[in-house]
Design a protein around this motif. Sequence first.
Motif, short mmCIF file in Angstrom:
data_model
loop_
_atom_site.label_atom_id
_atom_site.label_comp_id
_atom_site.label_asym_id
_atom_site.label_seq_id
_atom_site.Cartn_x
_atom_site.Cartn_y
_atom_site.Cartn_z
N ASN A 397 -18.37 -40.81 -14.93
CA ASN A 397 -18.72 -40.58 -13.53
C ASN A 397 -17.77 -41.38 -12.65
O ASN A 397 -18.08 -42.49 -12.19
N ALA A 398 -16.59 -40.82 -12.41
CA ALA A 398 -15.56 -41.47 -11.60
C ALA A 398 -14.59 -40.40 -11.13
O ALA A 398 -14.40 -39.38 -11.80
N PRO A 399 -13.93 -40.63 -9.99
CA PRO A 399 -13.02 -39.61 -9.46
C PRO A 399 -11.68 -39.56 -10.16
O PRO A 399 -10.96 -38.58 -10.02
N ARG A 400 -11.34 -40.60 -10.90
CA ARG A 400 -10.10 -40.62 -11.69
C ARG A 400 -10.40 -41.27 -13.04
O ARG A 400 -11.19 -42.21 -13.13
N TRP A 401 -9.72 -40.80 -14.08
CA TRP A 401 -10.00 -41.30 -15.42
C TRP A 401 -9.65 -42.78 -15.57
O TRP A 401 -10.27 -43.50 -16.38
N GLU A 402 -8.70 -43.27 -14.77
CA GLU A 402 -8.25 -44.65 -14.90
C GLU A 402 -9.36 -45.67 -14.64
O GLU A 402 -9.24 -46.83 -15.04
N HIS A 403 -10.43 -45.24 -13.96
CA HIS A 403 -11.53 -46.17 -13.71
C HIS A 403 -12.09 -46.76 -15.00
O HIS A 403 -12.61 -47.88 -15.01
N LEU A 404 -11.97 -46.03 -16.09
CA LEU A 404 -12.52 -46.52 -17.35
C LEU A 404 -11.81 -47.79 -17.82
O LEU A 404 -12.41 -48.64 -18.48
N ILE A 405 -10.53 -47.93 -17.47
CA ILE A 405 -9.78 -49.14 -17.79
C ILE A 405 -9.86 -50.15 -16.65
O ILE A 405 -10.03 -51.35 -16.87
N TYR A 406 -9.74 -49.65 -15.44
CA TYR A 406 -9.74 -50.49 -14.25
C TYR A 406 -11.04 -51.29 -14.10
O TYR A 406 -11.02 -52.48 -13.78
N GLN A 407 -12.18 -50.65 -14.34
CA GLN A 407 -13.47 -51.33 -14.18
C GLN A 407 -13.77 -52.12 -15.46
O GLN A 407 -14.45 -51.64 -16.37
N MET A 408 -13.25 -53.33 -15.52
CA MET A 408 -13.36 -54.16 -16.72
C MET A 408 -14.82 -54.36 -17.12
O MET A 408 -15.62 -54.92 -16.37
N GLY A 409 -15.17 -53.88 -18.31
CA GLY A 409 -16.53 -54.02 -18.79
C GLY A 409 -17.53 -53.10 -18.11
O GLY A 409 -18.73 -53.24 -18.31
N GLY A 410 -17.04 -52.14 -17.33
CA GLY A 410 -17.95 -51.27 -16.59
C GLY A 410 -18.24 -49.95 -17.27
O GLY A 410 -18.88 -49.07 -16.68
N HIS A 411 -17.82 -49.80 -18.54
CA HIS A 411 -17.97 -48.50 -19.20
C HIS A 411 -19.42 -48.11 -19.43
O HIS A 411 -19.74 -46.93 -19.51
N ASP A 412 -20.33 -49.10 -19.53
CA ASP A 412 -21.72 -48.75 -19.74
C ASP A 412 -22.30 -48.01 -18.54
O ASP A 412 -23.23 -47.20 -18.67
N HIS A 413 -21.73 -48.25 -17.36
CA HIS A 413 -22.16 -47.52 -16.15
C HIS A 413 -21.39 -46.21 -15.99
O HIS A 413 -21.95 -45.21 -15.55
#
Length: 429
Positions: A397-413
């Motif tokens: 749930n993000a507008p760009r795939w890079e959020h998965l790396i950018y949001q450190m430790g945020g993958h559970d959300h």
Amino acid sequence: MGKLMVQNAKQVVLVCRNGEKVLKGESMKDVVVLEEDGQNGVSIIVGSNGLLEAIDHDAKIQQKYKETKFEKVIDATGKCVLPGFIDGHTHPVWDGDRVREFAMKLAGASYMEVHQAGGGINFTVEHTRKASEERLYELFKDRLERMLKCGTTLVECKSGYGLDLDTEIKMLKVIQKAKKELPIEISSTFCGAHSIPKGKTAEEATDDVINVQLPVVHKMMQNGELEVDHIDVFCEKGVFNLDQTKRILESGVNAGLAINFHGEELHPMKSAELGAELNARAISHLEEISDEGIKAMAKSGSIGVLLPTTAYVLRLNKPPARKLIDSGVAVALGTDFNPGVFCVSMPLTMHLACVNLHMSMNEALAAATINAAASLGKADTHGSLEVGKVGDLVIINAPRWEHLIYQMGGHDHLIQYVVKRGDVVYTKP
């Protein structure tokens, strides 16, 4: 009837488009992304066989599949879809955590100092030998389920906390049971040469792996009791030397296993050159690799599986990711999940690869997908979203795939769905 339709996605990260089996050098920067075109999002079709059947903009997919019913339809409006992540190096079957050692490491104790103080591998071996197969399976199952929630759909799993025939077989049987019962896919590795057992010399341990353990593993493989893919050795000063490593690896090849081993972690051992000579499928760690070793791996095509979590936790020299990539070595990533490096998350591993190893986000994603698949001999079927490959997806749930790396430790959300062969195996509560 089709198995799955994902529609209206903002981005779908294919990684590859032309059937590439591995990405090297500049090509690691060029992961392929299919974007919404303003009026149409992107749709994905997974057929009843669990394989990717079509990926295109919504209008084309809707026209082609307007008469088709699907078991599951996911509306991915505003979301991004990536291939399932592939963890290229883990040690997840064990009992006896080593949380006490973390304090020793923080106080400055080295890997070998912890080992000599009665901790490290031997501590876990003692507890794993005592544990029942049922207890090991329950611990293992919980760890794999946690990996799955982090988007890992294929994971390499090693034995290696037995160091004797009975316990190594017990561990491999636990891995085999999980292959049959759990939705996460497993590539298994025999790592009986993970350390020197108490009371044995390195030469005696080498002889035991070659003449006692491997023949039983091979027989069980022939009988269909075990499916084992790789042979691993911890080639390191004070553990298995270059000659012993070579003999064990060659014995593994003779037993039908591919080479995927630990090299150049704590001391320069010329194990990268050895791996290249033996046409190793993959060599892990490489913190202390030499320029000659890099050249040899680039020439042989052996894949370097980098473990940024290990260098981080143990405060080791960082593996030279930039030099490896710029020299033409295909780089993959793994969590190195083990009792001393307790990390189940490939998104966090990719983040560390970017910040600490100076990889770009595109390079990290390629290393966690197509190149990790190649390190396990599965790039024909896994590691990218291309028609004919397995339908393994991560929807965030993000507008760009890079959020998965950018949001450190945020993958559970961020992670909303994990899909394995077209089946939704995790949905965010």
